[in-house]
Every structure is written in C-alpha cells, then in structure tokens.
Design a protein around this motif. Sequence first.
Motif, short mmCIF file in Angstrom:
data_model
loop_
_atom_site.label_atom_id
_atom_site.label_comp_id
_atom_site.label_asym_id
_atom_site.label_seq_id
_atom_site.Cartn_x
_atom_site.Cartn_y
_atom_site.Cartn_z
N PRO A 21 -11.86 -43.12 -15.05
CA PRO A 21 -11.20 -42.72 -13.80
C PRO A 21 -10.47 -43.91 -13.17
O PRO A 21 -11.04 -45.00 -13.05
N VAL A 22 -9.22 -43.70 -12.82
CA VAL A 22 -8.46 -44.71 -12.09
C VAL A 22 -8.48 -44.30 -10.62
O VAL A 22 -7.86 -43.30 -10.24
N ARG A 23 -9.20 -45.07 -9.83
CA ARG A 23 -9.50 -44.66 -8.46
C ARG A 23 -8.23 -44.45 -7.63
O ARG A 23 -8.16 -43.55 -6.80
N ASN A 24 -7.22 -45.29 -7.84
CA ASN A 24 -5.97 -45.14 -7.09
C ASN A 24 -5.39 -43.75 -7.24
O ASN A 24 -4.93 -43.13 -6.27
N PHE A 25 -5.43 -43.24 -8.48
CA PHE A 25 -4.83 -41.94 -8.75
C PHE A 25 -5.73 -40.79 -8.31
O PHE A 25 -5.26 -39.81 -7.74
N SER A 26 -7.02 -40.90 -8.57
CA SER A 26 -7.93 -39.81 -8.19
C SER A 26 -7.99 -39.66 -6.67
O SER A 26 -8.03 -38.54 -6.15
N GLN A 27 -7.99 -40.78 -5.95
CA GLN A 27 -8.02 -40.69 -4.49
C GLN A 27 -6.72 -40.13 -3.93
O GLN A 27 -6.74 -39.33 -2.99
N THR A 28 -5.59 -40.55 -4.51
CA THR A 28 -4.31 -40.03 -4.05
C THR A 28 -4.22 -38.53 -4.30
O THR A 28 -3.80 -37.76 -3.42
N LEU A 29 -4.62 -38.10 -5.48
CA LEU A 29 -4.60 -36.67 -5.79
C LEU A 29 -5.55 -35.90 -4.87
O LEU A 29 -5.23 -34.80 -4.42
N GLY A 30 -6.70 -36.49 -4.58
CA GLY A 30 -7.64 -35.85 -3.67
C GLY A 30 -7.05 -35.66 -2.29
O GLY A 30 -7.26 -34.61 -1.65
N ARG A 31 -6.31 -36.66 -1.80
CA ARG A 31 -5.68 -36.52 -0.48
C ARG A 31 -4.58 -35.46 -0.50
O ARG A 31 -4.41 -34.71 0.47
N ILE A 32 -3.82 -35.41 -1.59
CA ILE A 32 -2.78 -34.38 -1.69
C ILE A 32 -3.40 -32.99 -1.63
O ILE A 32 -2.93 -32.11 -0.90
N ARG A 33 -4.46 -32.79 -2.38
CA ARG A 33 -5.12 -31.47 -2.40
C ARG A 33 -5.70 -31.14 -1.04
O ARG A 33 -5.58 -30.01 -0.55
N ALA A 34 -6.37 -32.12 -0.42
CA ALA A 34 -7.00 -31.86 0.88
C ALA A 34 -5.96 -31.59 1.96
O ALA A 34 -6.14 -30.71 2.81
N ALA A 35 -4.85 -32.35 1.93
CA ALA A 35 -3.84 -32.22 2.97
C ALA A 35 -3.11 -30.89 2.91
O ALA A 35 -2.56 -30.43 3.92
N THR A 36 -3.09 -30.28 1.74
CA THR A 36 -2.38 -29.00 1.60
C THR A 36 -3.33 -27.81 1.71
O THR A 36 -2.90 -26.66 1.54
N GLY A 37 -4.59 -28.07 1.98
CA GLY A 37 -5.57 -26.99 2.12
C GLY A 37 -5.87 -26.71 3.58
O GLY A 37 -5.34 -27.36 4.49
N PRO A 38 -6.75 -25.74 3.83
CA PRO A 38 -7.14 -25.42 5.21
C PRO A 38 -8.01 -26.54 5.79
O PRO A 38 -8.69 -27.25 5.06
N ASP A 39 -7.94 -26.70 7.11
CA ASP A 39 -8.74 -27.71 7.80
C ASP A 39 -8.53 -29.10 7.21
O ASP A 39 -9.48 -29.83 6.91
N ALA A 40 -7.27 -29.46 7.02
CA ALA A 40 -6.94 -30.76 6.43
C ALA A 40 -7.47 -31.90 7.30
O ALA A 40 -7.29 -31.90 8.51
N PRO A 41 -8.14 -32.88 6.70
CA PRO A 41 -8.67 -34.00 7.48
C PRO A 41 -7.57 -34.95 7.92
O PRO A 41 -6.49 -35.00 7.33
N ASP A 42 -7.82 -35.69 8.97
CA ASP A 42 -6.91 -36.73 9.44
C ASP A 42 -7.37 -38.04 8.82
O ASP A 42 -8.17 -38.78 9.40
N PHE A 43 -6.87 -38.33 7.63
CA PHE A 43 -7.35 -39.48 6.88
C PHE A 43 -7.15 -40.80 7.63
O PHE A 43 -7.98 -41.70 7.55
N VAL A 44 -6.02 -40.92 8.34
CA VAL A 44 -5.71 -42.17 9.03
C VAL A 44 -6.78 -42.49 10.07
O VAL A 44 -7.32 -43.59 10.12
N ARG A 45 -7.09 -41.50 10.90
CA ARG A 45 -8.09 -41.74 11.95
C ARG A 45 -9.50 -41.87 11.37
O ARG A 45 -10.31 -42.66 11.86
N LEU A 46 -9.79 -41.10 10.31
CA LEU A 46 -11.12 -41.21 9.69
C LEU A 46 -11.31 -42.58 9.04
O LEU A 46 -12.38 -43.17 9.11
N GLY A 47 -10.24 -43.08 8.40
CA GLY A 47 -10.35 -44.33 7.67
C GLY A 47 -10.62 -45.53 8.55
O GLY A 47 -11.22 -46.52 8.10
N THR A 48 -10.17 -45.47 9.80
CA THR A 48 -10.36 -46.61 10.70
C THR A 48 -11.12 -46.20 11.96
O THR A 48 -10.98 -46.82 13.01
N ALA A 49 -11.93 -45.18 11.86
CA ALA A 49 -12.75 -44.79 13.01
C ALA A 49 -13.69 -45.93 13.38
O ALA A 49 -14.32 -46.52 12.50
#
Length: 387
Positions: free
Chosen positions: A235-263
């Motif tokens: 697994p190449v983490r850069n790609f798996s994480q990016t793909l995970g964000r794409i999937r999550a952002a296009t689904g229902p109840d999309a998380p706010d990654f920016v605010r979560l990442g630096t909460a």
Amino acid sequence: MIVLQGTPLCNLNCSYCDLSPVSRKLSHRMPISMIGTLFSQIKQLGLLADEVSIVWHSGEPLSLPPDYYDEAIELILALNSDGPGMPARITFDFQTNATLIDYKWCEFFHRHRDHLRLGVSCDGPRELHDPLRVNWSGRGSHAQTVRGMDLLAERGIAFNAIAVVTAETLAQPQEFIDFFLARADVLTDFHFNILANHADGGPQIGYSRDDTQKYAEFYRAMLSLAQSAEGSKLPVRNFSQTLGRIRAATGPDAPDFVRLGTAPLRQLNCDARGEITTFYAGLNAEFLADLYGDGKGLSLGNIEKQTLAEMLGGDKLERMMDDFGKSHRHCALSCDYYALCPGGFELTQLVENGDFASGETTECVIHVKTLTDAVATFVSDQLRQPA
C-alpha cells in the motif's frame, strides 16, 4: 496522537531535518516522571480518545536504551488502566533511521509487539539516500539503514517505510519504488514525503509552482508502477489516503478534513524539555517564536511549570484557534479542493503569504491539487478499461 520527544539527540545529520544541528547534538532525555505527569493530566481532563497513538519522534528515539522505553510503556499502560471508565486502546509508534537496530532492539520490538508499530526512514536506493542522509562525518548512512531493515526482516518484525522525495527521486521513480517493492513482504505500507520547506530546501528538495508538471509526472509514474508491480501488495499511503478522501468527500455526511486534521488537542506534542504544542505533530517552541508575543511560538506552556488545565484555560490557545479558523473559513470559500484537502497548511499560508486567511500556497498546489488530480485521473482511466 501524543508525540513524545524522548531525546533530540540523533546520530545522523540529515540535511533536511526540521531540528537544528545544535539541538540534534543535545543528549538530554525526557524524564519518565514527566511522561507520567503529562499522561495523568491528559486522562484526568478527559482528553483521551478511544484509540491513542503515542509517537516517539523528533530526534532518533533509538539513541535511548530499550529499558527507557520499557519503563515508559509500563507506566503509561498502568496509568491508562487506572481509574474509572474504559481504558484507551494505546499503540506506541517509533520512527527510526534504523542504523542503531541490533538484536536487543529486535527483542524489544518483539516484547511489545501487541501494541507497537515501527516506521523506518529510508530514501530508497543508495544513490538517492546517501547524498542527504549522512552521519556527522558526512558519510552516507544507507548501508547501516539497510542492515537494520534486513535485521528486522530476518526477525519477522514488520515495519512501514517513509522516504523523502528529492530532485533525483523525481527523475528515478522506477529505481525509487523498486527498492521498496523488493521489501513488500515485510513492509506494512509505504509513504513518500514531499517536504514542506520548499522555499529554503536547496536544489535537491526545494520546489516551486513552476515544478508542478514534474510532480504530476512523478505521481503518475508512481501510480502506474505501483499498480503494475506483479504479485506485490504494497500500500502506498499517499494514494490510499487521497482516494479515501475522494470517496468520503463525494458521499453523504462528508467530513471536514481540514478542520479535523488540525483540531486543537487532537494532537498533543511534548518535547524533551516539557514544552507543549498542538495542532501539528512535532512543532517546536523556536518556530515563529514571536508570533504571539511571548517568544515561545506555538508552545502552550511547559508541563513542568504549568498544569495542562492552566495551558488550555489561557487565552493563547484561543488566539491560535481563532487564527486557524480564519484560514479554514477562507479556504472553504475560495478553494475548489477544500473538501479533499487534508489540511495542515495554515502556518505555511502565514509564512508564504503573510496572512492566515490568504489562500493557496505552493504546498497546496504540489501536495494536494496535483496529487488529487493524478489519483482521480488514474482511477478514472482504470475504470474505463475493459474488464
């Protein structure tokens, strides 16, 4: 995440290290009693999540002996189990250059294997690794790092790998990924690291927006090489994480990654002297020292001089949260990639653009936009191919 700097001491003098050469020669260590004080106060304030990662980082952690960590781990696990409520699930993460690994360290890793994860910093084959990852005499460290990695493999100890990308890496993606694919059987995953200090990194690790096409080509090459590697499951983490964000952002109840990442308090960092920072892993009190007028940068205080409750009740954290909020609101309104961004560029905006609420930085372009486009295009092309 709780990042603990057991010691700033390091046996290497990597040219791109965030710590100063002076600090990396200091041999003081974080007292075990300080670890107990910090963890106890975190727990007493109800700040422990269900799952907690305690990361030993910022300096070479293996510069300290195994029995130091035996004592620290035993204390943390005991404090975690003490008192009311369910204990947190704790994992201890070590990030090492692997040059000091021997049989005693392998025994330590085995001893704590039920709650330990190991990461090795290696920049790939010798010609990519040795120019910048040198010892204090200026000699490359590749042979020692590979010896440590081989010893881990021999003893059946799995680990992940992190590799810094340089100008030479961009020109040799095949050689770069082949080095890690050859070790896929013992690697849990792999992450390539585009450094943040693009402006002053020198010709080997510096980059600008004019280099966007080079990085786009590198990302595409890495995607293709990872996909085509016969029989490999690395697994190449850069790609798996990016793909995970794409999937999550296009689904229902999309998380706010920016605010979560630096909460605030999602990450808490304590250096060997007891200085406490949050928002990002590994911030030090010397960075932007005069930002809040106290000469201590983003440090909330020192755990040996103040309680954590006193730090969290002060106005400095509130001012910091307000500044980060300005960045988040500006990006949410102005950036088409906001929903896909992992965050972590607030201080870069301040340094590069002169304001927290200032929008796109060079890091944003290289780390987020170019990478996201490469992954999305690659996946789209794959889906178009006939079954």
